[in-house]
Scaffold this motif. Structure first.
Motif, PDB file in Angstrom:
ATOM      1  N   SER A 179      32.467 -29.073  38.736  1.00 24.81           N
ATOM      2  CA  SER A 179      32.066 -30.487  38.883  1.00 24.81           C
ATOM      3  C   SER A 179      30.589 -30.656  38.595  1.00 24.81           C
ATOM      4  N   ILE A 180      29.783 -29.712  39.115  1.00 26.72           N
ATOM      5  CA  ILE A 180      28.335 -29.799  38.898  1.00 26.72           C
ATOM      6  C   ILE A 180      28.024 -29.688  37.410  1.00 26.72           C
TER       7      ILE A 180
ATOM      8  N   GLU B 228      26.369 -32.244  32.593  1.00 26.85           N
ATOM      9  CA  GLU B 228      26.517 -32.584  31.180  1.00 26.85           C
ATOM     10  C   GLU B 228      26.514 -34.099  30.970  1.00 26.85           C
ATOM     11  N   GLN B 229      27.260 -34.815  31.827  1.00 27.49           N
ATOM     12  CA  GLN B 229      27.287 -36.279  31.718  1.00 27.49           C
ATOM     13  C   GLN B 229      25.895 -36.862  31.937  1.00 27.49           C
TER      14      GLN B 229
ATOM     15  N   TYR C 240      21.164 -39.241  29.969  1.00 25.60           N
ATOM     16  CA  TYR C 240      19.703 -39.165  29.856  1.00 25.60           C
ATOM     17  C   TYR C 240      19.282 -39.251  28.389  1.00 25.60           C
ATOM     18  N   ASP C 241      20.023 -38.518  27.533  1.00 28.22           N
ATOM     19  CA  ASP C 241      19.708 -38.580  26.101  1.00 28.22           C
ATOM     20  C   ASP C 241      19.898 -40.000  25.567  1.00 28.22           C
ATOM     21  N   ALA C 242      21.019 -40.655  25.986  1.00 29.63           N
ATOM     22  CA  ALA C 242      21.268 -42.021  25.519  1.00 29.63           C
ATOM     23  C   ALA C 242      20.177 -42.970  26.003  1.00 29.63           C
ATOM     24  N   VAL C 243      19.800 -42.812  27.281  1.00 28.92           N
ATOM     25  CA  VAL C 243      18.745 -43.668  27.834  1.00 28.92           C
ATOM     26  C   VAL C 243      17.423 -43.401  27.121  1.00 28.92           C
ATOM     27  N   THR C 244      17.163 -42.095  26.842  1.00 23.59           N
ATOM     28  CA  THR C 244      15.920 -41.753  26.131  1.00 23.59           C
ATOM     29  C   THR C 244      15.901 -42.387  24.746  1.00 23.59           C
ATOM     30  N   ASP C 245      17.067 -42.286  24.031  1.00 23.36           N
ATOM     31  CA  ASP C 245      17.155 -42.918  22.702  1.00 23.36           C
ATOM     32  C   ASP C 245      16.955 -44.426  22.801  1.00 23.36           C
ATOM     33  N   GLU C 246      17.584 -45.022  23.822  1.00 26.09           N
ATOM     34  CA  GLU C 246      17.455 -46.477  23.995  1.00 26.09           C
ATOM     35  C   GLU C 246      16.014 -46.862  24.300  1.00 26.09           C
TER      36      GLU C 246
END
Length: 222
Positions: free
Chosen positions: A54-55, A60-61, A66-72
């Motif tokens: 689960s961890i 990973e999620q 985080y990557d999506a937010v960073t790109d945004e």
């Protein structure tokens, strides 16, 4: 003394027996505890494996988010820079437009002031002309009234003369009609009686064929 020793040995034997029983119980309990500990360890290992899965999944999620937010954030930063550039351009255009508008307003104001001065001068000239025209109109009105009175007096006299002439003409016409009637009567008497129409050559004469109508007056009776 022997009795005491015997009693003491008997008590020690009982105590030892109790101790052996307690040790057996402890050994049984220890064995069960070992089994329980092993089961708990197994359960803990299973839980650890599940938690690790689960961890890992959550990690990973979170990394993906985080990557999506960073790109945004990067995209928003780029858009923000573009917006700032557009805002700067718009401000420059507005400043230029405002300057041009101020210049145009100044020119329009000057032209309006010049036109106002010209209109004011024209208005003063018109008022002056109106004042002069009022005097001319009054003079013309007085002159026309005088002429009208003279013409009215003149035509009133002529109208009286015309009315008198018309009355004389009417009297003359009556006399002529009376004279014509007398002449026709005399003529009929000379020709041996009353003259009668035998036939109309043209029906458009309205069946009128006599001296008093047409011949005497000059009207066309067909």
């Amino acid at each position: 003394a022997v009795c005491l020793v015997f009693l003491a040995s008997s008590c020690l034997g009982c105590i030892l027996e109790d101790l052996r029983n307690d040790v057996n119980v402890l050994n049984s309990t220890s064995s069960q505890l070992e089994v329980d500990v092993k089961q708990v360890q197994m359960n803990l290992e299973n839980v650890e494996k599940k938690l690790n899965g689960s961890i890992t999944s959550v990690s990973e999620q979170l990394e993906q988010k985080y990557d999506a937010v960073t790109d945004e954030i990067v995209s928003n930063a780029e858009n923000h820079l573009k917006l700032e550039e557009k805002v700067d351009d718009i401000k420059k255009e507005l400043n230029t437009t405002i300057t041009q508008l101020h210049m145009k307003v100044g020119l329009v104001k000057e032209n309006l002031e010049k036109k106002y001065e010209a209109l004011d001068n024209n208005l003063q000239a018109i008022n002056k002309n109106l004042t002069n025209l009022d005097g001319v109109v009054e003079e013309l009105q007085e002159d026309m009234e005088d002429k009208f009175e003279k013409v009215q007096e003149h035509y009133e006299g002529e109208l009286v003369e015309l009315e008198n002439k018309l009355e004389a003409l009417e009297e003359t016409q009556v006399k002529l009609e009376k004279r014509i009637g007398e002449l026709e009567a005399d003529k009929d008497n000379e020709n041996g009686g009353t003259w009668r129409l035998g036939m109309n050559i043209n029906p458009s004469d309205g069946h009128i064929f006599g001296y008093t109508v047409g011949w005497a007056t000059g009207d066309n009776i067909g």
